[in-house]
Design a protein around this motif. Structure first.
Motif, PDB file in Angstrom:
ATOM      1  N   LYS A 113       0.825  -1.210   0.000  1.00  0.00           N
ATOM      2  CA  LYS A 113       0.000   0.000   0.000  1.00  0.00           C
ATOM      3  C   LYS A 113       0.858   1.259   0.000  1.00  0.00           C
ATOM      4  N   ARG A 114       1.995   1.214   0.730  1.00  0.00           N
ATOM      5  CA  ARG A 114       2.890   2.368   0.716  1.00  0.00           C
ATOM      6  C   ARG A 114       3.446   2.605  -0.688  1.00  0.00           C
ATOM      7  N   ALA A 115       3.825   1.533  -1.346  1.00  0.00           N
ATOM      8  CA  ALA A 115       4.342   1.661  -2.708  1.00  0.00           C
ATOM      9  C   ALA A 115       3.275   2.215  -3.647  1.00  0.00           C
ATOM     10  N   TRP A 118       3.045  10.741  -6.956  1.00  0.00           N
ATOM     11  CA  TRP A 118       3.780  11.392  -8.044  1.00  0.00           C
ATOM     12  C   TRP A 118       2.880  11.666  -9.245  1.00  0.00           C
ATOM     13  N   PHE A 119       1.959  10.766  -9.520  1.00  0.00           N
ATOM     14  CA  PHE A 119       0.997  11.035 -10.595  1.00  0.00           C
ATOM     15  C   PHE A 119       0.132  12.245 -10.238  1.00  0.00           C
ATOM     16  N   ALA A 120      -0.256  12.349  -8.968  1.00  0.00           N
ATOM     17  CA  ALA A 120      -1.074  13.481  -8.535  1.00  0.00           C
ATOM     18  C   ALA A 120      -0.286  14.792  -8.629  1.00  0.00           C
ATOM     19  N   GLY A 139       7.426  11.270 -15.075  1.00  0.00           N
ATOM     20  CA  GLY A 139       8.508  10.312 -15.277  1.00  0.00           C
ATOM     21  C   GLY A 139       8.870   9.567 -14.009  1.00  0.00           C
ATOM     22  N   ILE A 140       8.919  10.294 -12.878  1.00  0.00           N
ATOM     23  CA  ILE A 140       9.227   9.641 -11.598  1.00  0.00           C
ATOM     24  C   ILE A 140       8.151   8.620 -11.260  1.00  0.00           C
ATOM     25  N   ALA A 141       6.890   8.949 -11.514  1.00  0.00           N
ATOM     26  CA  ALA A 141       5.800   8.020 -11.214  1.00  0.00           C
ATOM     27  C   ALA A 141       5.938   6.733 -12.019  1.00  0.00           C
ATOM     28  N   VAL A 142       6.265   6.843 -13.300  1.00  0.00           N
ATOM     29  CA  VAL A 142       6.428   5.651 -14.137  1.00  0.00           C
ATOM     30  C   VAL A 142       7.602   4.804 -13.646  1.00  0.00           C
ATOM     31  N   VAL A 143       8.722   5.451 -13.332  1.00  0.00           N
ATOM     32  CA  VAL A 143       9.886   4.710 -12.835  1.00  0.00           C
ATOM     33  C   VAL A 143       9.563   4.028 -11.514  1.00  0.00           C
ATOM     34  N   LYS A 191       8.714  -0.602  -8.121  1.00  0.00           N
ATOM     35  CA  LYS A 191       8.054  -1.048  -6.903  1.00  0.00           C
ATOM     36  C   LYS A 191       6.911  -2.039  -7.131  1.00  0.00           C
ATOM     37  N   LEU A 192       6.341  -2.065  -8.333  1.00  0.00           N
ATOM     38  CA  LEU A 192       5.145  -2.882  -8.542  1.00  0.00           C
ATOM     39  C   LEU A 192       5.322  -3.994  -9.571  1.00  0.00           C
ATOM     40  N   PHE A 193       6.166  -3.796 -10.553  1.00  0.00           N
ATOM     41  CA  PHE A 193       6.348  -4.832 -11.571  1.00  0.00           C
ATOM     42  C   PHE A 193       7.094  -6.025 -10.968  1.00  0.00           C
ATOM     43  N   PRO A 194       6.806  -7.228 -11.433  1.00  0.00           N
ATOM     44  CA  PRO A 194       7.524  -8.404 -10.919  1.00  0.00           C
ATOM     45  C   PRO A 194       8.988  -8.367 -11.342  1.00  0.00           C
TER      46      PRO A 194
END
Length: 378
Positions: free
Chosen positions: A54-56, A63-65, A115-119, A124-127
């Motif tokens: 949830k933190r991730a 960052w998206f916001a 860009g930071i949000a995508v990185v 943090k979320l992709f396997p």
């Protein structure tokens, strides 16, 4: 359908066999057909709903916001922030001077945060996956196209972004607002059209334009705001140059108006007295803009707007010290050297019954650099 339906192990599947396969089987087949071996694939969070997960998720959504809010701030600043030039010392100059920094910072922060949000989402979320693929040449067939789509869908599911509504909403908001901001930039000329006022547009006229029938005198700067020094022909020696500004009798005693007339970016004019007998080739239609050996040209260089502060009487050249553009006074201030591609606009002048130089009219063409938004003049 068995996963061993690959090239070299039973042949490539038919369309009917593909239709019968599940998305998971199609994704697995895509890897087999591409000679991709998944060496390692571990989800970042094997157990859903943990505090770390949830933190991730909140970090990525934050960052998206930020990107969305920055993009929105950019759109508002671009449209609503005061952007028309205000001279130093005049009311509103401070807020005007912040226009470019505010627009640049908000737009830049919007892109940076996106860009930071995508990185962050990828890290943090992709396997965590390690794959090895053999390269092959040639075009893709129907099987490859069908299976790669399934593989992409399967990859999307494994990233867990499909179930993270908070990230989806903030990412969509950020991308949407940034898209609107990009559109605003493209349509900026419509939102803020400097030519919208037609003949009264500020780029068409200067402080030399006569208004209400009032005479516009040529005034030299003595360094004292309230001191009015109108120029006469006898004030200049042959081969000399003087910087002059517009003056109206209604401005006498009004320091604010006098300062505005001096500080306006398009106001400075160089009054040049050529040596007697100098042959001059005037521009067609402007044969009567001079008064004898006296000629008045805008002091704003047509390259990038620097002041053309130097005059060489020996060869009648007007020089801009910024980028070394040179204009020939005897050829209607045509550029003869440097990056400037347009002659200096000439101010029509005469001497009135009092013996002072006055402007007969405003410039007949726009003053300043030939930027892309300047309409073509004939």
């Amino acid at each position: 359908m068995s996963s061993d339906v690959t090239t070299g192990q039973g042949g490539r599947p038919s369309r009917e066999e593909l239709d019968a396969m599940s998305p998971e089987e199609l994704a697995r087949l895509a890897g087999d057909l591409d000679d991709v071996e998944v060496v390692h694939n571990t989800p970042q969070y094997p157990i859903e709903g943990t505090r770390a997960e949830k933190r991730a998720e909140r970090s990525v959504a934050l960052w998206f916001a930020i990107s969305a809010l920055s993009g929105l701030a950019f759109v508002v600043a671009f449209i609503a922030w005061p952007w028309e030039y205000v001279n130093v010392g005049e009311p509103g100059h401070e807020i005007y001077s912040l226009y470019t920094p505010v627009v640049g910072l908000t737009f830049g922060l919007s892109i940076l945060a996106l860009g930071i949000a995508v990185v962050q989402a990828v890290k943090k979320l992709f396997p965590a996956e390690v794959s090895v693929q053999q390269r092959h040449d040639g075009p893709s067939d129907d099987v490859d196209r069908r299976t790669i789509l399934a593989q992409l869908a399967d990859t999307g599911q494994k990233t867990t972004l499909g179930r993270r509504k908070l990230i989806q909403r903030t990412a969509g908001l950020a991308a949407g607002v940034l898209g609107i901001g990009t559109g605003v930039i493209a349509l900026g000329g419509i939102i803020r059209d400097p030519w919208a006022a037609g003949e009264d547009a500020p780029l068409w006229h200067t402080g030399w334009r006569p208004e209400n029938g009032e005479t516009v005198y040529l005034r030299s700067d003595t360094g004292i705001v309230g001191e009015i020094a109108r120029v006469r022909p006898e004030d200049m020696e042959p081969g000399s140059m003087m910087t002059v500004f517009p003056f109206r009798e209604s401005e006498r005693g009004n320091e604010e108006e006098l300062l505005h007339a001096q500080r306006a970016s398009d106001a400075p004019v160089m009054l040049i007295r050529l040596r007697p007998g100098t042959e001059v080739t005037p521009r067609p239609g402007q044969e009567n803009f001079n008064y004898g050996d006296f000629y008045a040209w805008s002091k704003v260089c047509t390259h990038l707007g620097c002041p053309t502060s130097l005059y060489q009487a020996q060869d009648n050249r007007i020089l801009c010290p910024c980028h070394q553009s040179q204009f020939l006074a005897t050829e209607d201030a045509e550029p003869v050297f440097g990056p400037a591609a347009r002659p200096l606009p000439q101010l029509p002048i005469r001497v009135n019954e009092e013996g002072y130089f006055v402007a007969e009219s405003d410039f007949v063409e726009p003053v300043g650099p030939a930027f892309w938004e300047r309409p073509k003049t004939t």
